[in-house]
Design a protein around this motif. Structure first.
Motif, PDB file in Angstrom:
ATOM      1  N   TYR A  11       0.955  -1.508  -0.266  1.00  0.00           N
ATOM      2  CA  TYR A  11      -0.326   0.022  -0.171  1.00  0.00           C
ATOM      3  C   TYR A  11       0.809   1.641   0.577  1.00  0.00           C
ATOM      4  O   TYR A  11       0.572   2.471  -0.922  1.00  0.00           O
ATOM      5  CB  TYR A  11      -0.576   0.054   1.369  1.00  0.00           C
ATOM      6  CG  TYR A  11      -1.968   1.463   1.330  1.00  0.00           C
ATOM      7  CD1 TYR A  11      -3.087   1.046   0.762  1.00  0.00           C
ATOM      8  CD2 TYR A  11      -1.605   1.721   2.139  1.00  0.00           C
ATOM      9  CE1 TYR A  11      -4.242   1.306   0.537  1.00  0.00           C
ATOM     10  CE2 TYR A  11      -2.602   3.296   2.073  1.00  0.00           C
ATOM     11  CZ  TYR A  11      -4.106   3.140   1.269  1.00  0.00           C
ATOM     12  OH  TYR A  11      -5.188   3.798   1.094  1.00  0.00           O
ATOM     13  N   THR A  12       1.672   1.550   0.989  1.00  0.00           N
ATOM     14  CA  THR A  12       2.771   2.586   0.995  1.00  0.00           C
ATOM     15  C   THR A  12       3.768   2.432  -0.102  1.00  0.00           C
ATOM     16  O   THR A  12       3.695   3.424  -0.716  1.00  0.00           O
ATOM     17  CB  THR A  12       3.202   2.528   2.524  1.00  0.00           C
ATOM     18  OG1 THR A  12       4.148   1.459   2.197  1.00  0.00           O
ATOM     19  CG2 THR A  12       3.437   2.467   3.164  1.00  0.00           C
ATOM     20  N   THR A  13       3.799   1.783  -1.131  1.00  0.00           N
ATOM     21  CA  THR A  13       3.843   1.682  -2.072  1.00  0.00           C
ATOM     22  C   THR A  13       3.570   2.357  -3.589  1.00  0.00           C
ATOM     23  O   THR A  13       3.652   3.423  -4.600  1.00  0.00           O
ATOM     24  CB  THR A  13       5.346   0.659  -2.728  1.00  0.00           C
ATOM     25  OG1 THR A  13       6.154   0.283  -1.846  1.00  0.00           O
ATOM     26  CG2 THR A  13       5.692   0.808  -3.706  1.00  0.00           C
ATOM     27  N   GLY A  14       2.430   1.821  -3.385  1.00  0.00           N
ATOM     28  CA  GLY A  14       1.301   2.110  -4.749  1.00  0.00           C
ATOM     29  C   GLY A  14       1.127   2.782  -4.505  1.00  0.00           C
ATOM     30  O   GLY A  14       0.265   3.386  -5.818  1.00  0.00           O
ATOM     31  N   ALA A  36       0.095  16.986   0.368  1.00  0.00           N
ATOM     32  CA  ALA A  36      -1.910  17.524  -0.059  1.00  0.00           C
ATOM     33  C   ALA A  36      -2.562  15.416  -0.233  1.00  0.00           C
ATOM     34  O   ALA A  36      -3.803  15.477   0.080  1.00  0.00           O
ATOM     35  CB  ALA A  36      -1.866  18.481  -0.366  1.00  0.00           C
ATOM     36  N   ALA A  37      -1.597  14.901  -1.006  1.00  0.00           N
ATOM     37  CA  ALA A  37      -2.424  14.414  -2.323  1.00  0.00           C
ATOM     38  C   ALA A  37      -2.101  13.282  -1.073  1.00  0.00           C
ATOM     39  O   ALA A  37      -3.214  12.397  -0.542  1.00  0.00           O
ATOM     40  CB  ALA A  37      -1.878  13.995  -3.673  1.00  0.00           C
ATOM     41  N   MET A  38      -1.779  12.196  -0.274  1.00  0.00           N
ATOM     42  CA  MET A  38      -0.838  11.843   0.969  1.00  0.00           C
ATOM     43  C   MET A  38      -1.634  11.578   1.730  1.00  0.00           C
ATOM     44  O   MET A  38      -2.624  10.825   1.618  1.00  0.00           O
ATOM     45  CB  MET A  38       0.477  12.281   1.109  1.00  0.00           C
ATOM     46  CG  MET A  38       1.839  11.244   0.359  1.00  0.00           C
ATOM     47  SD  MET A  38       2.621  10.904   0.936  1.00  0.00           S
ATOM     48  CE  MET A  38       3.009  10.330   2.423  1.00  0.00           C
ATOM     49  N   ASN A  39      -1.648  13.023   2.079  1.00  0.00           N
ATOM     50  CA  ASN A  39      -3.586  13.363   3.573  1.00  0.00           C
ATOM     51  C   ASN A  39      -4.366  13.029   2.765  1.00  0.00           C
ATOM     52  O   ASN A  39      -5.825  11.839   3.231  1.00  0.00           O
ATOM     53  CB  ASN A  39      -3.328  14.297   4.101  1.00  0.00           C
ATOM     54  CG  ASN A  39      -2.242  14.946   4.539  1.00  0.00           C
ATOM     55  OD1 ASN A  39      -1.714  13.946   5.620  1.00  0.00           O
ATOM     56  ND2 ASN A  39      -2.048  15.858   4.284  1.00  0.00           N
ATOM     57  N   GLU A  40      -4.738  13.267   1.674  1.00  0.00           N
ATOM     58  CA  GLU A  40      -6.196  12.669   0.801  1.00  0.00           C
ATOM     59  C   GLU A  40      -6.181  11.285   0.072  1.00  0.00           C
ATOM     60  O   GLU A  40      -7.305  10.738   0.324  1.00  0.00           O
ATOM     61  CB  GLU A  40      -6.791  13.942  -0.677  1.00  0.00           C
ATOM     62  CG  GLU A  40      -8.056  13.409  -0.744  1.00  0.00           C
ATOM     63  CD  GLU A  40      -7.581  14.035  -2.617  1.00  0.00           C
ATOM     64  OE1 GLU A  40      -8.502  14.293  -3.456  1.00  0.00           O
ATOM     65  OE2 GLU A  40      -6.742  14.323  -3.085  1.00  0.00           O
ATOM     66  N   TRP A  41      -5.303  10.647  -0.106  1.00  0.00           N
ATOM     67  CA  TRP A  41      -5.440   9.819  -0.646  1.00  0.00           C
ATOM     68  C   TRP A  41      -5.018   7.750   0.592  1.00  0.00           C
ATOM     69  O   TRP A  41      -4.849   7.318  -0.027  1.00  0.00           O
ATOM     70  CB  TRP A  41      -4.915   8.934  -1.877  1.00  0.00           C
ATOM     71  CG  TRP A  41      -5.693   9.825  -2.895  1.00  0.00           C
ATOM     72  CD1 TRP A  41      -5.106  11.577  -3.327  1.00  0.00           C
ATOM     73  CD2 TRP A  41      -6.579   9.848  -3.897  1.00  0.00           C
ATOM     74  NE1 TRP A  41      -5.771  11.801  -4.569  1.00  0.00           N
ATOM     75  CE2 TRP A  41      -7.147  11.135  -4.513  1.00  0.00           C
ATOM     76  CE3 TRP A  41      -7.271   8.568  -3.898  1.00  0.00           C
ATOM     77  CZ2 TRP A  41      -8.476  10.716  -5.275  1.00  0.00           C
ATOM     78  CZ3 TRP A  41      -8.764   8.595  -4.486  1.00  0.00           C
ATOM     79  CH2 TRP A  41      -9.390   9.418  -5.240  1.00  0.00           C
ATOM     80  N   GLY A  42      -4.683   7.874   1.462  1.00  0.00           N
ATOM     81  CA  GLY A  42      -4.736   7.680   2.417  1.00  0.00           C
ATOM     82  C   GLY A  42      -3.199   6.873   3.168  1.00  0.00           C
ATOM     83  O   GLY A  42      -3.317   6.076   3.783  1.00  0.00           O
ATOM     84  N   LEU A  43      -2.837   8.268   2.602  1.00  0.00           N
ATOM     85  CA  LEU A  43      -1.274   8.151   4.128  1.00  0.00           C
ATOM     86  C   LEU A  43      -0.818   9.750   4.016  1.00  0.00           C
ATOM     87  O   LEU A  43      -0.229  10.526   4.233  1.00  0.00           O
ATOM     88  CB  LEU A  43      -0.312   7.751   2.707  1.00  0.00           C
ATOM     89  CG  LEU A  43      -0.347   6.540   2.005  1.00  0.00           C
ATOM     90  CD1 LEU A  43       1.134   6.713   0.775  1.00  0.00           C
ATOM     91  CD2 LEU A  43       0.281   5.432   2.889  1.00  0.00           C
ATOM     92  N   PRO A  44      -1.409   9.678   5.543  1.00  0.00           N
ATOM     93  CA  PRO A  44      -1.641  10.822   6.854  1.00  0.00           C
ATOM     94  C   PRO A  44      -0.015  10.999   6.566  1.00  0.00           C
ATOM     95  O   PRO A  44       0.418   9.784   7.679  1.00  0.00           O
ATOM     96  CB  PRO A  44      -2.314  10.440   7.521  1.00  0.00           C
ATOM     97  CG  PRO A  44      -2.546   8.653   7.296  1.00  0.00           C
ATOM     98  CD  PRO A  44      -2.878   8.569   6.264  1.00  0.00           C
ATOM     99  N   VAL A  45       0.301  12.157   6.332  1.00  0.00           N
ATOM    100  CA  VAL A  45       1.489  13.078   6.717  1.00  0.00           C
ATOM    101  C   VAL A  45       1.781  13.897   8.533  1.00  0.00           C
ATOM    102  O   VAL A  45       0.604  13.972   8.925  1.00  0.00           O
ATOM    103  CB  VAL A  45       2.096  13.546   6.502  1.00  0.00           C
ATOM    104  CG1 VAL A  45       3.459  14.060   6.175  1.00  0.00           C
ATOM    105  CG2 VAL A  45       2.482  12.669   4.582  1.00  0.00           C
ATOM    106  N   ASP A  46       2.092  13.070   9.159  1.00  0.00           N
ATOM    107  CA  ASP A  46       3.007  13.707  10.373  1.00  0.00           C
ATOM    108  C   ASP A  46       4.218  14.108  10.683  1.00  0.00           C
ATOM    109  O   ASP A  46       4.896  14.637   9.753  1.00  0.00           O
ATOM    110  CB  ASP A  46       1.882  12.672  11.920  1.00  0.00           C
ATOM    111  CG  ASP A  46       1.158  12.300  11.939  1.00  0.00           C
ATOM    112  OD1 ASP A  46       0.106  13.387  12.090  1.00  0.00           O
ATOM    113  OD2 ASP A  46       0.920  11.167  11.752  1.00  0.00           O
ATOM    114  N   GLU A  47       4.304  14.936  11.165  1.00  0.00           N
ATOM    115  CA  GLU A  47       4.826  16.339  11.915  1.00  0.00           C
ATOM    116  C   GLU A  47       5.834  15.429  12.921  1.00  0.00           C
ATOM    117  O   GLU A  47       4.679  16.187  13.893  1.00  0.00           O
ATOM    118  CB  GLU A  47       5.643  17.359  10.842  1.00  0.00           C
ATOM    119  CG  GLU A  47       5.077  17.386   9.755  1.00  0.00           C
ATOM    120  CD  GLU A  47       5.247  18.430   9.302  1.00  0.00           C
ATOM    121  OE1 GLU A  47       6.530  19.686   9.338  1.00  0.00           O
ATOM    122  OE2 GLU A  47       4.569  19.114   8.867  1.00  0.00           O
TER     123      GLU A  47
END
Length: 405
Positions: A349-352, A385-396
């Motif tokens: 998933y994280t690659t695709g 932005a797209a990662m947050n939209e498509w299933g890979l939420p980004v945190d800091e």
């Protein structure tokens, strides 16, 4: 809006196809091709079952990705704008050749490596720059997670948090369990070649080589676990130290359990990880190819996978305010949740998902210019932005040093 051809129907190909189906306003028609067409048919059947409302039209085909004329003929017949290559890294150059011959853009998730040498680097693909520029075509290299999202995280650090990055540590933790005594999370042949090779990291303008898994430390992965992590060589280091020349040291860390390392040591000790062909009943076969055949297919692990992955980038250097700074950007993904969504384990998933995102940005023209590029050479914000939209939420995480010197 766009027609694309996906080459490869393993765990990652499955995710890319299903995320394209979800994003049907961009991906209107997809040809899914692989050496084994039945694998493509299975993925498309699952798309129809799990995403019945998708307007994306899918077709499937068998293709030999080592055969440029065959690839070119299929590309001409289908007429895509972009080829997404999630086949084997051995096949990157033949697919790039076919794209040049047919005038189609290109994207992959892993850099080229020759079959007979356990060595991977970007030099072979970077050599295509002028040809793609002259053809008015774009090739986007390494658009998975690591490489891919990790490169984007580095560019995000540089854009938003640092005036100079001095120390870069990419960390990759799989804190999941699939219930098997020994299995790899992506193509066994590629995975084992990578892990059993010497480690390498960048320091003070040169590459420092280590024995396999020689350097380790315990690293805390936020919201997941503290895990023993090992220095490997990973391809994104090569492009990142070129594109961010203030970096003094760059390392890549990955977690492995004791059970995994014990099995790997035994297999290596008896020669089963060798890429040198041997004579077996009148045929030449590399032991690692036989090992791949008897190990569980990575996509078969998905149904019973539990736990999370945590992959991120820690940067240290001079912040935008001129003061010393440390910052971590990362994603946590749950194996069970990815199986519910797209019938895949978290590594696939994280690659695709990033491959779909990179393709979307290219097709929309957000990331588009002729030549051969690594993902950190583009604006990271649309990708994040797209990662947050498509299933890979980004945190800091700011001000906490997870990886020690």
């Amino acid at each position: 809006m766009s027609k694309v051809m996906i080459i490869g129907a393993g765990g990652v190909g499955n995710v890319v196809a299903k995320k394209c189906a979800q994003n049907d306003s961009v991906f209107t028609e997809v040809l899914l091709a692989s050496r084994t067409v039945s694998k493509c048919d299975k993925i498309v059947a699952e798309i129809h079952e799990h995403f019945p409302g998708s307007k994306t039209k899918f077709t499937t085909a068998a293709v030999d990705a080592d055969n440029v004329p065959e690839l070119a003929a299929m590309i001409r017949d289908f007429g895509p704008e972009l080829v997404i290559n999630v086949a084997l890294p051995y096949q990157d150059l033949t697919i790039m050749d076919a794209c040049l011959e047919t005038g189609v853009h290109y994207l992959d998730t892993a850099n080229y490596e020759p079959r007979d040498v356990a060595k991977f680097e970007y030099s072979w693909q970077w050599a295509y720059r002028e040809r793609f520029e002259q053809a008015g075509l774009m090739a986007l290299l390494g658009c998975g997670f690591d490489p891919g999202a990790t490169n984007v995280f580095t560019a995000y650090h540089a854009k938003h948090h640092f005036s100079e990055i001095h120390y870069l540590d990419i960390v990759d933790c799989n804190n999941g369990s699939h219930g098997k005594a020994f299995a790899t999370n992506f193509n066994p042949e590629i995975n084992i070649r990578e892990i059993t090779a010497n480690g390498r990291y960048w320091e003070n303008g040169e590459w420092v080589e280590t024995e396999p898994l020689e350097i380790s430390q315990d690293i805390y992965y936020p919201n997941v676990a503290t895990r023993k992590s090992y220095v490997l060589y990973h391809e994104e280091l090569e492009s990142l130290v070129v594109n961010f020349p203030t970096i003094r040291r760059a390392r890549f860390w990955m977690t492995f359990g004791e059970q995994y390392i014990k099995h790997l040591n035994v297999l290596e000790g008896i020669g089963m990880t060798s890429i040198e062909p041997i004579d077996f009943r009148g045929q030449k076969i590399a032991p690692i190819e036989f090992l791949k055949a008897v190990l569980p297919a990575p996509e078969s692990l998905a149904a019973n996978y539990t736990g999370q992955t945590c992959i991120g980038v820690q940067a240290k250097g001079i912040g935008k305010d001129g003061e010393p700074s440390v910052h971590f950007v990362y994603n946590v993904t749950d194996h069970a949740e990815t199986y519910k969504e797209v019938q895949a384990q978290g590594i696939s998933y994280t690659t695709g998902v990033p491959a779909m995102i990179g393709a979307m940005l290219m097709l929309r023209g957000t990331w588009m210019k002729p030549g051969v590029y690594n993902v950190e050479e583009f604006d990271p914000d649309p990708f994040i932005a797209a990662m947050n939209e498509w299933g890979l939420p980004v945190d800091e995480l700011a001000g906490v040093e997870l990886v020690k010197d």
